[in-house]
Write an enzyme that holds these catalytic residues in place. Sequence first.
Site, PDB file in Angstrom:
ATOM      1  N   LYS A  11     -10.230 -45.676  31.119  1.00  0.00           N
ATOM      2  CA  LYS A  11      -9.561 -45.871  32.404  1.00  0.00           C
ATOM      3  C   LYS A  11      -9.800 -44.717  33.391  1.00  0.00           C
ATOM      4  O   LYS A  11     -10.287 -43.652  33.012  1.00  0.00           O
ATOM      5  CB  LYS A  11      -8.058 -46.042  32.162  1.00  0.00           C
ATOM      6  CG  LYS A  11      -7.705 -47.335  31.446  1.00  0.00           C
ATOM      7  CD  LYS A  11      -6.200 -47.449  31.292  1.00  0.00           C
ATOM      8  CE  LYS A  11      -5.788 -48.763  30.678  1.00  0.00           C
ATOM      9  NZ  LYS A  11      -4.318 -48.864  30.587  1.00  0.00           N
ATOM     10  N   TYR A  51      -6.464 -58.483  35.066  1.00  0.00           N
ATOM     11  CA  TYR A  51      -5.051 -58.291  34.743  1.00  0.00           C
ATOM     12  C   TYR A  51      -4.164 -59.438  35.245  1.00  0.00           C
ATOM     13  O   TYR A  51      -2.951 -59.269  35.360  1.00  0.00           O
ATOM     14  CB  TYR A  51      -4.563 -56.940  35.281  1.00  0.00           C
ATOM     15  CG  TYR A  51      -5.111 -55.779  34.491  1.00  0.00           C
ATOM     16  CD1 TYR A  51      -4.642 -55.492  33.209  1.00  0.00           C
ATOM     17  CD2 TYR A  51      -6.127 -54.984  35.002  1.00  0.00           C
ATOM     18  CE1 TYR A  51      -5.160 -54.444  32.467  1.00  0.00           C
ATOM     19  CE2 TYR A  51      -6.643 -53.921  34.268  1.00  0.00           C
ATOM     20  CZ  TYR A  51      -6.150 -53.667  33.002  1.00  0.00           C
ATOM     21  OH  TYR A  51      -6.662 -52.621  32.261  1.00  0.00           O
ATOM     22  N   PHE A  59       4.829 -54.265  37.960  1.00  0.00           N
ATOM     23  CA  PHE A  59       3.835 -53.188  38.003  1.00  0.00           C
ATOM     24  C   PHE A  59       2.429 -53.665  38.348  1.00  0.00           C
ATOM     25  O   PHE A  59       1.495 -52.867  38.419  1.00  0.00           O
ATOM     26  CB  PHE A  59       3.805 -52.433  36.662  1.00  0.00           C
ATOM     27  CG  PHE A  59       3.455 -53.305  35.480  1.00  0.00           C
ATOM     28  CD1 PHE A  59       2.139 -53.617  35.185  1.00  0.00           C
ATOM     29  CD2 PHE A  59       4.458 -53.799  34.648  1.00  0.00           C
ATOM     30  CE1 PHE A  59       1.812 -54.417  34.094  1.00  0.00           C
ATOM     31  CE2 PHE A  59       4.143 -54.590  33.549  1.00  0.00           C
ATOM     32  CZ  PHE A  59       2.814 -54.896  33.273  1.00  0.00           C
ATOM     33  N   ASN A 114      -2.815 -44.002  30.646  1.00  0.00           N
ATOM     34  CA  ASN A 114      -2.897 -43.874  29.195  1.00  0.00           C
ATOM     35  C   ASN A 114      -4.315 -43.942  28.637  1.00  0.00           C
ATOM     36  O   ASN A 114      -4.524 -44.291  27.493  1.00  0.00           O
ATOM     37  CB  ASN A 114      -1.958 -44.874  28.516  1.00  0.00           C
ATOM     38  CG  ASN A 114      -2.331 -46.311  28.801  1.00  0.00           C
ATOM     39  OD1 ASN A 114      -3.395 -46.595  29.342  1.00  0.00           O
ATOM     40  ND2 ASN A 114      -1.457 -47.228  28.435  1.00  0.00           N
ATOM     41  N   HIS A 117      -7.902 -48.946  27.471  1.00  0.00           N
ATOM     42  CA  HIS A 117      -7.429 -50.322  27.283  1.00  0.00           C
ATOM     43  C   HIS A 117      -8.205 -50.876  26.106  1.00  0.00           C
ATOM     44  O   HIS A 117      -9.388 -50.577  25.932  1.00  0.00           O
ATOM     45  CB  HIS A 117      -7.720 -51.177  28.525  1.00  0.00           C
ATOM     46  CG  HIS A 117      -7.683 -52.649  28.244  1.00  0.00           C
ATOM     47  ND1 HIS A 117      -6.524 -53.379  28.341  1.00  0.00           N
ATOM     48  CD2 HIS A 117      -8.643 -53.501  27.813  1.00  0.00           C
ATOM     49  CE1 HIS A 117      -6.785 -54.634  28.000  1.00  0.00           C
ATOM     50  NE2 HIS A 117      -8.064 -54.729  27.679  1.00  0.00           N
ATOM     51  N   GLU A 128     -12.380 -60.968  27.298  1.00  0.00           N
ATOM     52  CA  GLU A 128     -12.542 -59.725  28.047  1.00  0.00           C
ATOM     53  C   GLU A 128     -14.002 -59.268  28.091  1.00  0.00           C
ATOM     54  O   GLU A 128     -14.477 -58.794  29.132  1.00  0.00           O
ATOM     55  CB  GLU A 128     -11.641 -58.635  27.470  1.00  0.00           C
ATOM     56  CG  GLU A 128     -10.175 -58.934  27.706  1.00  0.00           C
ATOM     57  CD  GLU A 128      -9.232 -57.862  27.206  1.00  0.00           C
ATOM     58  OE1 GLU A 128      -8.091 -57.855  27.671  1.00  0.00           O
ATOM     59  OE2 GLU A 128      -9.636 -57.023  26.363  1.00  0.00           O
TER      60      GLU A 128
END
Length: 140
Positions: A11, A51, A59, A114, A117, A128
């Site tokens: 990320k 997403y 969020f 974080n 993913h 994905e």
Amino acid sequence: MAVTRTFSIIKPDATRRNLTGAVTKMLEEAGLRVVASKRIHMSREQAEGFYAVHKERPFFGELVDFMMSEPVVVQVLEGEDAVARNRDIMGATNPADAAEGTIRKTHALSIGENTVHGSVSDENAAIEIAFFVKPEEIVG
């Protein structure tokens, strides 16, 4: 166990801090092999599409903006039980809850930033992977 594939994103918080190699090393040391990898700057369309499952969550907008904020590295990983192995090395979503030695415990800044993913199932991994990677780009 069978050799399978999973999908991973390094990320923006990690690429901004030049951690692509460190994260990839941890994945490889966990027994995963990178069979496709590319650095991209995610478009709004890509981020919203990828997403979309979170579209109704509060969020969502913040997540989309974050994923567009810096380049990311999308990867196809291969190994024995790749989804579970990747999820183990990633660690809990909240780095405060992640086990020592995991990517998130070692590198994540927060629950939002974080570092990585990873797909949640073999079925999800296939979806994905197809979203970002053409079959001919998988060369492992």
